[in-house]
Design an enzyme around this catalytic site. Structure first.
Site, mmCIF file in Angstrom:
data_model
loop_
_atom_site.group_PDB
_atom_site.id
_atom_site.type_symbol
_atom_site.label_atom_id
_atom_site.label_comp_id
_atom_site.label_asym_id
_atom_site.label_seq_id
_atom_site.Cartn_x
_atom_site.Cartn_y
_atom_site.Cartn_z
ATOM 1 N N LYS A 175 -29.104 -1.630 -82.440
ATOM 2 C CA LYS A 175 -29.518 -2.972 -82.038
ATOM 3 C C LYS A 175 -28.577 -3.544 -80.972
ATOM 4 C CE LYS A 175 -33.279 -3.802 -84.362
ATOM 5 N NZ LYS A 175 -34.569 -3.916 -83.633
ATOM 6 N N TYR A 198 -27.833 1.296 -87.564
ATOM 7 C CA TYR A 198 -28.763 0.231 -87.175
ATOM 8 C C TYR A 198 -28.085 -0.793 -86.274
ATOM 9 C CZ TYR A 198 -31.910 -3.800 -87.794
ATOM 10 O OH TYR A 198 -32.736 -4.870 -87.588
ATOM 11 N N SER A 200 -31.576 -8.119 -83.642
ATOM 12 C CA SER A 200 -31.091 -8.529 -84.960
ATOM 13 C C SER A 200 -29.693 -9.100 -84.855
ATOM 14 C CB SER A 200 -31.088 -7.321 -85.904
ATOM 15 O OG SER A 200 -30.364 -7.583 -87.077
#
Length: 264
Positions: free
Chosen positions: A160, A156, A143
């Site tokens: 990532k 998150y 991402s």
């Protein structure tokens, strides 16, 4: 825009985690359309089988956050197809959460899904791929948050970023038999994500992207096909950006809002 040239993966087998809906289902359908045999893994069965061009993916229930379940998913794919040529680590995601108040349990789940699970599935896949003629290709779906974190995405974004580092490390260790690459996906127009882009259908968000639109799932799926085929046989440890050029700098957007008819 000309339709993309078809990549032929007939005779090859692919496993797509989180492959029953959204981006994962689009990736699975792209592989089916390319001629590959496909297994999709997820915690729950899809409402309808994942199909394309009259061909259907095999579904297997698995929570890839559990290392044993992850290994079992890979073993099931290898047993079903007699080989495993491609792994797409697509399962991931997280709701927004305030870093100041988020619970330790939440952070653990986010890291488990977005970093530890891909590691577990890739480990099991490597054991199969390294022993077969032609080796294999592991593709990790990352991402833009790994590069440019946004508020509410601390766990998150960290996971990532770790996935990108993991990709580069595995690429060093597993070459030349197994190639490991990473796709930095931008804002993708999926059914689940559509509600996050506003009542205008994402038009305002799309205006911040140089390409002038959000990514369609097929944009990422086509990149996966390329990384899986022989056209990319010397590509290893790469971070392929599929984000339309990223986002315009804030100062550019501010200037454009203040002076909408100016250029430069």
């Amino acid at each position: 825009m000309h339709p993309p040239q078809r990549i032929d993966l007939t005779g090859r087998a692919a496993l797509v985690t989180g492959g029953t809906k959204g981006l994962g289902a689009a990736i699975a359908r792209a592989f089916l359309a390319s001629g590959a045999e496909v297994m999709v893994g997820a915690r729950g069965a899809p409402a309808e089988p994942v199909s394309a061009d009259g061909r259907t993916a095999v579904f297997r229930a698995a929570d890839v956050r559990d290392p044993e379940a992850a290994a079992g998913l890979v073993a099931a794919a290898a047993a079903r197809f007699g080989r495993l040529d491609v792994l797409v680590n697509n399962a991931g995601g997280s709701p927004d959460a305030e870093a100041a108040t988020v619970s330790p349990r939440f952070v653990e789940k986010v890291v488990a899904l977005n970093l530890l699970a891909p590691f577990s599935v890739a480990q099991a896949a490597n054991l199969v791929m390294r022993e077969q003629p032609g080796g294999g290709s592991v593709i990790n779906i990352g991402s833009v948050s790994a590069h440019v974190p946004q508020p509410g995405t601390a766990a998150y974004s960290a996971a990532k970023a770790g996935l990108l580092g993991l990709t580069r490390a595995l690429a060093l260790e597993w070459a030349p038999r197994v190639r490991v690459n990473h796709i930095t996906a931008g804002l993708v127009r999926t059914e689940r994500a559509a509600a996050l882009y506003g009542e205008d259908g994402g038009a305002a968000v799309a205006s911040t992207v140089p390409m002038g639109r959000l990514a369609e799932p097929q944009d990422v799926a086509h990149a996966c096909l390329w990384l899986a085929c022989d056209l990319s046989s010397y590509v290893n440890g790469a971070d392929l950006a599929v984000h339309g050029g990223g986002e315009f700098p804030a100062r550019h957007l501010a200037r454009r809002t203040a002076f909408p008819f100016s250029s430069g």
